[in-house]
Design a protein around this motif. Structure first.
Motif, mmCIF file in Angstrom:
data_model
loop_
_atom_site.group_PDB
_atom_site.id
_atom_site.type_symbol
_atom_site.label_atom_id
_atom_site.label_comp_id
_atom_site.label_asym_id
_atom_site.label_seq_id
_atom_site.Cartn_x
_atom_site.Cartn_y
_atom_site.Cartn_z
ATOM 1 N N MET A 22 0.786 -0.963 -0.111
ATOM 2 C CA MET A 22 0.088 -0.018 0.053
ATOM 3 C C MET A 22 0.872 1.248 -0.252
ATOM 4 N N TYR A 76 -5.306 7.852 2.802
ATOM 5 C CA TYR A 76 -6.797 7.726 2.500
ATOM 6 C C TYR A 76 -7.648 6.815 3.389
ATOM 7 N N GLU A 77 -7.102 5.707 3.745
ATOM 8 C CA GLU A 77 -7.562 4.831 4.713
ATOM 9 C C GLU A 77 -7.471 5.179 6.110
ATOM 10 N N LYS A 119 -0.028 7.245 -0.004
ATOM 11 C CA LYS A 119 -1.149 8.266 -0.421
ATOM 12 C C LYS A 119 -2.485 7.299 -0.009
ATOM 13 N N GLU A 120 -2.264 5.944 -0.110
ATOM 14 C CA GLU A 120 -3.210 4.869 0.162
ATOM 15 C C GLU A 120 -3.587 4.647 1.635
ATOM 16 N N GLU A 121 -2.535 4.775 2.294
ATOM 17 C CA GLU A 121 -2.617 4.573 3.877
ATOM 18 C C GLU A 121 -3.280 6.039 4.229
#
Length: 99
Positions: free
Chosen positions: A1, A8-9, A4-6
Protein backbone atom coordinates in the motif's frame (compact mmCIF):
# COMPACT_ATOMS: atom_id res chain seq x y z
CA UNK A 1 0.00 0.00 0.00
CA UNK A 2 1.37 3.39 -0.96
CA UNK A 3 1.63 6.28 1.47
CA UNK A 4 -1.24 8.04 -0.31
CA UNK A 5 -3.45 4.95 0.03
CA UNK A 6 -2.54 4.67 3.73
CA UNK A 7 -3.47 8.32 4.28
CA UNK A 8 -6.77 7.78 2.46
CA UNK A 9 -7.61 4.79 4.67
CA UNK A 10 -6.60 6.62 7.85
CA UNK A 11 -8.79 9.60 6.95
CA UNK A 12 -11.69 7.28 6.04
CA UNK A 13 -11.48 5.57 9.45
CA UNK A 14 -11.24 8.95 11.17
CA UNK A 15 -14.45 10.06 9.46
CA UNK A 16 -16.16 6.78 10.38
CA UNK A 17 -15.14 7.13 14.02
CA UNK A 18 -16.40 10.70 14.25
CA UNK A 19 -19.61 9.80 12.40
CA UNK A 20 -20.27 6.88 14.75
CA UNK A 21 -20.09 9.20 17.74
CA UNK A 22 -22.43 11.69 16.05
CA UNK A 23 -24.98 9.05 15.00
CA UNK A 24 -25.01 7.66 18.55
CA UNK A 25 -25.41 11.09 20.14
CA UNK A 26 -27.79 12.75 17.67
CA UNK A 27 -29.36 9.96 15.63
CA UNK A 28 -29.42 9.81 11.85
CA UNK A 29 -31.52 12.91 11.26
CA UNK A 30 -29.75 14.97 13.91
CA UNK A 31 -26.30 14.21 12.52
CA UNK A 32 -24.78 16.82 10.23
CA UNK A 33 -22.17 15.84 7.65
CA UNK A 34 -20.89 19.40 7.87
CA UNK A 35 -20.20 18.93 11.60
CA UNK A 36 -18.48 15.59 10.95
CA UNK A 37 -16.25 17.19 8.32
CA UNK A 38 -15.55 20.13 10.63
CA UNK A 39 -14.51 17.83 13.47
CA UNK A 40 -12.30 15.84 11.08
CA UNK A 41 -10.63 19.07 9.97
CA UNK A 42 -11.69 18.73 6.34
CA UNK A 43 -14.13 20.46 4.01
CA UNK A 44 -17.58 19.02 3.39
CA UNK A 45 -16.64 18.55 -0.25
CA UNK A 46 -13.62 16.43 0.68
CA UNK A 47 -15.71 14.32 3.01
CA UNK A 48 -18.02 13.48 0.12
CA UNK A 49 -14.95 12.20 -1.72
CA UNK A 50 -14.88 9.42 0.90
CA UNK A 51 -18.65 8.86 1.24
CA UNK A 52 -21.12 10.02 -1.39
CA UNK A 53 -23.72 11.13 1.16
CA UNK A 54 -24.83 10.74 4.78
CA UNK A 55 -26.72 7.53 4.04
CA UNK A 56 -23.61 5.94 2.48
CA UNK A 57 -21.63 6.89 5.58
CA UNK A 58 -24.32 5.41 7.85
CA UNK A 59 -24.51 2.24 5.77
CA UNK A 60 -20.72 1.79 6.01
CA UNK A 61 -21.03 1.88 9.80
CA UNK A 62 -23.91 -0.61 9.74
CA UNK A 63 -21.85 -3.01 7.60
CA UNK A 64 -18.91 -2.75 10.00
CA UNK A 65 -21.25 -3.34 12.95
CA UNK A 66 -22.83 -6.38 11.31
CA UNK A 67 -19.43 -7.86 10.53
CA UNK A 68 -18.46 -7.54 14.19
CA UNK A 69 -21.65 -9.24 15.40
CA UNK A 70 -20.88 -12.59 13.81
CA UNK A 71 -20.31 -14.68 16.93
CA UNK A 72 -21.21 -18.30 16.45
CA UNK A 73 -23.06 -20.30 19.05
CA UNK A 74 -20.88 -22.88 20.71
CA UNK A 75 -22.02 -26.47 20.76
CA UNK A 76 -24.81 -26.77 23.32
CA UNK A 77 -24.68 -23.03 24.12
CA UNK A 78 -28.02 -21.55 25.09
CA UNK A 79 -29.38 -18.44 23.38
CA UNK A 80 -29.20 -16.67 26.75
CA UNK A 81 -25.44 -17.28 27.00
CA UNK A 82 -25.06 -16.11 23.40
CA UNK A 83 -27.00 -12.93 24.21
CA UNK A 84 -24.88 -12.31 27.33
CA UNK A 85 -21.70 -12.61 25.22
CA UNK A 86 -23.12 -10.13 22.70
CA UNK A 87 -23.91 -7.65 25.47
CA UNK A 88 -20.44 -8.06 27.00
CA UNK A 89 -18.85 -7.45 23.60
CA UNK A 90 -21.00 -4.37 23.00
CA UNK A 91 -20.19 -2.95 26.42
CA UNK A 92 -16.46 -3.53 25.90
CA UNK A 93 -16.63 -1.65 22.57
CA UNK A 94 -18.58 1.17 24.21
CA UNK A 95 -16.01 1.38 27.04
CA UNK A 96 -13.15 1.62 24.54
CA UNK A 97 -14.75 4.51 22.62
CA UNK A 98 -15.60 7.92 23.95
CA UNK A 99 -19.24 8.11 22.92
Amino acid sequence: MTKKEEQYEMRKWQILSIALNHFIQYGFHGTSTRKIAEEAGISSGLMFHYFSNKLALYEALVVIGCEKLTIELGEGESPLVFFERQVEWFLSVAAQNNF
